[in-house]
Motif scaffolding. Sequence first.
Motif, mmCIF file in Angstrom:
data_model
loop_
_atom_site.group_PDB
_atom_site.id
_atom_site.type_symbol
_atom_site.label_atom_id
_atom_site.label_comp_id
_atom_site.label_asym_id
_atom_site.label_seq_id
_atom_site.Cartn_x
_atom_site.Cartn_y
_atom_site.Cartn_z
ATOM 1 N N THR D 102 0.666 -1.219 0.122
ATOM 2 C CA THR D 102 0.105 0.001 0.043
ATOM 3 C C THR D 102 0.897 1.236 0.086
ATOM 4 O O THR D 102 1.985 1.045 0.157
ATOM 5 C CB THR D 102 -0.870 0.205 1.276
ATOM 6 O OG1 THR D 102 -0.209 0.396 2.430
ATOM 7 C CG2 THR D 102 -1.570 -1.206 1.412
ATOM 8 N N TYR E 22 -13.646 -1.098 -4.288
ATOM 9 C CA TYR E 22 -13.550 -0.174 -3.273
ATOM 10 C C TYR E 22 -14.878 0.183 -2.868
ATOM 11 O O TYR E 22 -15.226 -0.086 -1.562
ATOM 12 C CB TYR E 22 -12.747 1.089 -3.441
ATOM 13 C CG TYR E 22 -11.165 0.906 -3.496
ATOM 14 C CD1 TYR E 22 -10.556 -0.382 -3.389
ATOM 15 C CD2 TYR E 22 -10.566 2.108 -3.952
ATOM 16 C CE1 TYR E 22 -9.502 -0.500 -3.512
ATOM 17 C CE2 TYR E 22 -9.151 1.839 -4.089
ATOM 18 C CZ TYR E 22 -8.437 0.566 -3.943
ATOM 19 O OH TYR E 22 -7.391 0.723 -3.978
ATOM 20 N N PHE E 100 -9.823 -4.438 3.714
ATOM 21 C CA PHE E 100 -8.550 -3.730 3.044
ATOM 22 C C PHE E 100 -8.291 -4.390 1.799
ATOM 23 O O PHE E 100 -7.656 -5.497 1.645
ATOM 24 C CB PHE E 100 -7.408 -3.770 4.107
ATOM 25 C CG PHE E 100 -7.826 -3.033 5.390
ATOM 26 C CD1 PHE E 100 -7.430 -1.569 5.596
ATOM 27 C CD2 PHE E 100 -8.058 -3.616 6.463
ATOM 28 C CE1 PHE E 100 -7.714 -0.796 6.668
ATOM 29 C CE2 PHE E 100 -8.469 -2.909 7.650
ATOM 30 C CZ PHE E 100 -8.099 -1.353 8.028
ATOM 31 N N THR E 102 -6.318 -4.328 -1.515
ATOM 32 C CA THR E 102 -4.971 -4.108 -2.025
ATOM 33 C C THR E 102 -4.648 -4.833 -3.169
ATOM 34 O O THR E 102 -5.247 -6.006 -3.577
ATOM 35 C CB THR E 102 -4.031 -4.017 -0.994
ATOM 36 O OG1 THR E 102 -3.368 -5.419 -0.915
ATOM 37 C CG2 THR E 102 -4.276 -3.402 0.261
ATOM 38 N N THR F 102 -5.890 2.297 2.376
ATOM 39 C CA THR F 102 -6.305 1.530 1.290
ATOM 40 C C THR F 102 -7.683 2.230 1.178
ATOM 41 O O THR F 102 -8.326 2.879 1.864
ATOM 42 C CB THR F 102 -6.321 0.095 1.646
ATOM 43 O OG1 THR F 102 -7.444 -0.140 2.677
ATOM 44 C CG2 THR F 102 -5.123 -0.500 2.146
ATOM 45 N N ASN F 103 -8.282 1.409 -0.143
ATOM 46 C CA ASN F 103 -9.800 1.982 -0.374
ATOM 47 C C ASN F 103 -9.919 3.164 -0.525
ATOM 48 O O ASN F 103 -11.056 3.741 -0.208
ATOM 49 C CB ASN F 103 -10.715 1.276 0.599
ATOM 50 C CG ASN F 103 -10.556 -0.303 0.697
ATOM 51 O OD1 ASN F 103 -9.290 -0.710 0.809
ATOM 52 N ND2 ASN F 103 -11.375 -1.092 0.546
ATOM 53 N N SER F 119 -11.502 6.602 3.415
ATOM 54 C CA SER F 119 -10.350 5.494 3.218
ATOM 55 C C SER F 119 -10.381 4.456 4.454
ATOM 56 O O SER F 119 -10.903 5.072 5.592
ATOM 57 C CB SER F 119 -8.896 6.285 3.173
ATOM 58 O OG SER F 119 -8.815 7.039 4.457
#
Lengths: 440, 440, 440, 174, 174, 174
Positions: D102, E22, E100, E102, F102-103, F119
């Motif tokens: 990340t 996402y 999460f 990724t 992330t996201n 996020s």
Amino acid sequence: MTTWAVDSGIESSLREIREGIKEGRFPARAFNDQQIFDLEQQRLFPRTWCFLAHESEIPSPGDYVTRYIGNNNIIVARDEQGQIHANLNMCRHRGNVMCKSEMGNASHFRCSYHGWTYKNSGELIGVPYMKEGYEGRLKRKDWGLVNVRIDTYAGLVFGCLDPRTPSLEEYLGGFQFYLDLYLKQGEAGSEVHGPPDHWVADTDWKICAENFAGDGYHTPVAHQFGFNLGYFPSSGSTHSQGWAASIPGRGHGIGLGHSPNFPPFGGFPEELTAEMKRTLSPAQIEVFSKVRTAVGTVFPNLSFLMQPFSLVPGETGVRFVTMRLYHPVGPGRMEMYSWCLVPRGASQEYKDEAYKAYTLAFGQAGTFEQDDFENWTKVTRSAKSTMVKNIDFPYIMGMGSERDPDFPGPGHVVRPYVNDTNFRNLWGRWADYLVGDVEP
Amino acid sequence: MTTWAVDSGIESSLREIREGIKEGRFPARAFNDQQIFDLEQQRLFPRTWCFLAHESEIPSPGDYVTRYIGNNNIIVARDEQGQIHANLNMCRHRGNVMCKSEMGNASHFRCSYHGWTYKNSGELIGVPYMKEGYEGRLKRKDWGLVNVRIDTYAGLVFGCLDPRTPSLEEYLGGFQFYLDLYLKQGEAGSEVHGPPDHWVADTDWKICAENFAGDGYHTPVAHQFGFNLGYFPSSGSTHSQGWAASIPGRGHGIGLGHSPNFPPFGGFPEELTAEMKRTLSPAQIEVFSKVRTAVGTVFPNLSFLMQPFSLVPGETGVRFVTMRLYHPVGPGRMEMYSWCLVPRGASQEYKDEAYKAYTLAFGQAGTFEQDDFENWTKVTRSAKSTMVKNIDFPYIMGMGSERDPDFPGPGHVVRPYVNDTNFRNLWGRWADYLVGDVEP
Amino acid sequence: MTTWAVDSGIESSLREIREGIKEGRFPARAFNDQQIFDLEQQRLFPRTWCFLAHESEIPSPGDYVTRYIGNNNIIVARDEQGQIHANLNMCRHRGNVMCKSEMGNASHFRCSYHGWTYKNSGELIGVPYMKEGYEGRLKRKDWGLVNVRIDTYAGLVFGCLDPRTPSLEEYLGGFQFYLDLYLKQGEAGSEVHGPPDHWVADTDWKICAENFAGDGYHTPVAHQFGFNLGYFPSSGSTHSQGWAASIPGRGHGIGLGHSPNFPPFGGFPEELTAEMKRTLSPAQIEVFSKVRTAVGTVFPNLSFLMQPFSLVPGETGVRFVTMRLYHPVGPGRMEMYSWCLVPRGASQEYKDEAYKAYTLAFGQAGTFEQDDFENWTKVTRSAKSTMVKNIDFPYIMGMGSERDPDFPGPGHVVRPYVNDTNFRNLWGRWADYLVGDVEP
Amino acid sequence: MTSTQESRVDRETVLDITEFLYREALALDERRFRDWLDFLAEDIRYEVPVRVTREGLADWELAPTSRIFDDTKGTLEVRVRRLETDFAWAEQPPSRTRHFVTNVVVDRTETDGEYLASSNVFIYRSRGDDPNPSLYSLFRKDTIRRKGDGWELARRWAALDQALINAHNMSIFI
Amino acid sequence: MTSTQESRVDRETVLDITEFLYREALALDERRFRDWLDFLAEDIRYEVPVRVTREGLADWELAPTSRIFDDTKGTLEVRVRRLETDFAWAEQPPSRTRHFVTNVVVDRTETDGEYLASSNVFIYRSRGDDPNPSLYSLFRKDTIRRKGDGWELARRWAALDQALINAHNMSIFI
Amino acid sequence: MTSTQESRVDRETVLDITEFLYREALALDERRFRDWLDFLAEDIRYEVPVRVTREGLADWELAPTSRIFDDTKGTLEVRVRRLETDFAWAEQPPSRTRHFVTNVVVDRTETDGEYLASSNVFIYRSRGDDPNPSLYSLFRKDTIRRKGDGWELARRWAALDQALINAHNMSIFI
Ligand code: FES
Ligand code: FES
Ligand code: FES
Ligand SMILES: [Fe+3]
Ligand SMILES: [Fe+3]
Ligand SMILES: [Fe+3]
């Protein structure tokens, strides 16, 4: 030197410890030890009054919170008539947990396993297949939730597992005089600002209890940043001034820090001071007016702090109050509950300002709290070392001190603020329980 | 079959175990057992010399590292006069940890809780509010850090918690002869290449101690990849050749692997060989010239390995030395410290080359280390099975062997390399301590 | 009220508990207690037949799985002749784990530490450096893998650590009659659909064992969503109907749920019903035709469930069978193994449909399984509370019931389905073992 | 915080390098170690320093001389060759790794065609029937070099965010 | 490692699909399960195999026949409907999940308009007052299909990086 | 799930904001706290509510009045100033943090030039020689405001996915 018997002989060790306290020593090992923890769970917490909740946390009928006494999860609920009940949070049929949240509102609790249903007061009122299954053998009245005795003072709800323990009033033994500073802020009294911060720490509960029983000694070093940057309204040169007050034979103690130039009731809004002057006793007014910092512990594990705090160095700032419960979950491990108490009758503005001060200083992100827990977890770690098994710490400050003759508050009151006297009283009482010598 | 008494009777079990060792058996259960761990913490480590640090880790005044004896965290510091001191890393006031890092430099330690201050030698020199708080009751000289006795050999610093334990020299009992191979590489001696690798493993420390006391038997299988790919300068057909040397009644042991075609002092740079020939005894020179692999354990938990290593199959390569400490933190659980020792006087180039070999083979990413710990954690897991409580392992290799009459080194020395003789000596000594029969 | 002696006196507590069961009470504390766990590991599991594997998991020579009895990891392997062997998964040389996977195929096992090699039947056949190292002292036949006695019934392989325990047939004591419903689905019998789901849970194994010994009582509440959305082919008003069958003095028990309007053998494909009618006894046919739900426990920790399931509310759907093993790994902690058994002779289509039903309802993502484990972990948590130490749960359903005179199956069979009778039998047997009164 | 527009690496390059790092991680997690070697430059330096707990103001916490990994392409190939034998016991049964890459941030370097890619990597590693995984957190500073149409890893420097490593070995790549 | 320029998926599609994943994860973590169903194609196959610890060279570690999840849109709707009742005890109180996501890598498939999105997912799950979360690591191979202006999830295949799962149930979506 | 093309934030802005968040996290993890303050708008509100375990249908689980952090730029500066002294014991030795962001999903707000960036943040925190890190999972809703050529953080709202926090303090930023 206290001889620490690891396997057998803990009983005689405890008697030695109790004698040692009188002579100003207390063993390091007590702050992280499985046997001590076990004895506390067996002989201390089941016999004392244990703090459960503040009444303002459950203001309406049906409101409940779940809390702990030892490892027992307790539902503290207000029934439809407004009366508060405490019951073990466990179904009597096969032991399922009834309330699965920390807070809520319900008139009844229905078990998710086989469906037994209880009133929020604990009474069993519904059993599925009563006829087909129990064929008349089950009496509902025998199978209510397991009840816990409660008692209250000024909004504080305590529970006790021992029916023989005397009333809360007798148990507090005069410490109410000092508690009123926190609990009777103004005519409407105090209330919680919201649900508590709640976190776990590898810290023995006793280290916190001692620190908040009036450890003025640690402040200039442990919170040195505050002194250095000017956020703490005291200075190293005068910081030792003030009193240590304790209730002999009860364990409760409070430190009262005094700064020579700090204004009387400094940091309180004027209306509040006026109200307090109307509702508190003259002796309380005299004492409280001189107090900059008040930091006290109700035996065994409930503490309070009142402290003014300003982000502008040199200014008086605002007073905030924190109430905290140290819930032991293992030797050297605890859960911390930390509330902010605000005067119920004050303006929302004042409450918010006080809460902001609290949150910058205490609660797990609070700057003072951070310092304290850092030191406490380190003390806890040391206490487990095998090399400390015969090592005592010195508790000799204020050993021979006379009671301050001019001080109008109750209990044994000595000067200065920087003192071990409250701690000897605290650990003396603790030892009484652990030895098993407390008349229930 | 050793009878394992789970609850009572551990004492008689231990005596049985001690007898069994002589007959070539040792119980599986010893490698992962709470009672054994507890007894080791009570009867073994507090009585032996325990390795703390290499002097080259703290070369300058004020330098310190923190290490452990049992669960006691020890500051090993060099004072302003260059003398090394070891003290418990705990404030005597309320037990805070003094040094919070593993390594540093400080002339004084100041406690972050209430500010007590000590010299790095342990002497208490500063107490806040001494007058206001202690009113003359506290004597500084009574409250220094808790001191730990130390002794050294060729750069190794050991600590001992028992004042009655004889000197380190007597304790090593001649094993110095072999240790010099690792510690006296050249006239300037050895030094650490840098701070140690440090990791935790679900492995009982005793498995490592035994393996490094000369387990030549495991190499061709546990490190088969090295044999197969040609990185290990030995072959299966001759791998059993060499000696097992041990100091009877002391526990120390070393395996000396010999390869018929391996050049004398192969893998050492010439200058170093020349220096060693000048400084070591003729008997040492004779022995060391024949050694390909030297793998030894100083009782109880410090080991060394010297080994040539080459990435070009068939070449002699470079010799590297690793020193390792197995720090037990629970039954079947340990912390590993692994250093690379290099000849202090060698060129940086040689040191770096030796370190590269070390790091490819040992340290937690080292290929040989990986294999070893894999096997050791699995042994540890098996040892906890209840079905093994009456199961012994065979320790019968070299049972009746005579001492090699031609071998010039001290101790009991037998052939071949593949042997259990050192292990019987190791566990015999261990049993002496656990039974409680070691004259302190 | 059962008096629970925490330290000493567990023996007399256990006798009290055994008496209490007869009177319909069983202590909460038993479901999460270190002492009870320890006694179970010492007195229960080493004496009973413990389920290891289903034969269809290792169909071919060399196939093996690794399973547990207590904390002992056992290799269950089919040798080259097709015979099944069970051996402790531990090398006899120094205790390394032999098979490091849960499942595989191998004719021999070679140890990765020093290379000892065993046949998959357990015989030691290879020892490196036998001559140089052992010099004739080691006899291979003395050092094979530690063997575990096995016995089988209808594809189930059990192991037993006690040579004195009677045969599996005697141990099952007639419970085979009911097990055939799960194990003899059609002429070719049953097989596993694939490897089991395997997960850990903070649940005491006994809670699961009791629930699957016929807890019809929990279904309408614990799985209320299924009743509400129409996926469960029963209704609250008739759900109590059916039988509780148990083998007195053996611990085994099964609940047989009956729905008045559910078709005989509903949910079975026709061919299967036809086959079963050919191969099972008339008494079995009579009983099984009436059963909607069959949920039973083989003492101590193996359970089965057969249940029809449909995603179209009101339809009969498909029957699936789950077999489950509750492997205790600590007080209040277990590993769950959950298999789906399918009729070996059925069409792949039917097997897949049954498996889909299984996976939606059971296995760790299964909707019913989710509910159960949620309740079970909560029961486990409550059971550890110190306040429950003298609290019993009511086990009084069906206390005085007569055996159903018309029921053709073996054992003590009572009505209705909603009943505690099987549980009293279960805990009675459990208490026999814990007290130590089981003739081995 | 004003972004320094002029020195900024163009978006396409950032996204390219990010994808390169993701695909490299995938090769590791799928145990395609030979493929993984192809991501690495011939002159790669692969380095993981030992960490020592120090006071806030100490000169270093990452040891200047001690390394957990200190590898070249040659030694990394030795490690891969080892994993290809039947005798790499530490990976028998194999670790199940997952590299969560990340916060990829790309900056210019002084060398044309070489970029500095900073990234956070969280590694989840599970083995056998142990329900407790090993978790590693690392900061990586990689040098990514343009190579034809694609990229190669010219340097990997990765620091574990732990001083006492919670794993009985480090038989994986990071 | 040369990137195979010709077969590469265009950046815009990669970023689109990444955002899709996402937002899908957000629907799950905010417990908007009905919204989540809208991300799924009508013909979705949703599959999580059982993992068994095997030796390095074994044919499979992910069981060919055993599944933790083996769902269609229909059965996923059943699960959502269940969560909408008051009786889904496993989610009372609700899990707090955080997905999460990724390392999203997108490749072409043989079907036009369908892409293979590989991603790593680390799930943090906390319940009640338990201070110890459950942590799950997964590798996902999703088929993402163009649908009008947007996208839909046509297949999810996700493998847990654990053989012995450390959770008393799997009452969440992954 | 159809993406609502019209209201979508352009890719460049999303990538910009994502990078902004990565660089902000890097400042924290490298303990460049003064730099970090530069990422924050003068009028920033920085807020982390207390979480209380509630039943599925309760009004709130994030307490309306209780806050773990409730900071302005002024109070954040106080915290930084404190960390710059020698007496911030809680960070002596310093925490090793790693913020895995992330996201990142970016949406428009009603204010021009301000975007809502959602996020997920996973924080790994290790201290001293404790082999067990503290792990925190958070959902963040940040307001990112255009400022000249760059961006600034105008609001941070972050919720921990835990009710009973598993850390003896929160002496770090999130
Ligand atoms: S456990 Fe509550 S009804 Fe059975
Ligand atoms: S604990 Fe060190 S000064 Fe008080
Ligand atoms: S442990 Fe198996 S051969 Fe030594
Ligand atoms: Fe403090
Ligand atoms: Fe080795
Ligand atoms: Fe059920």
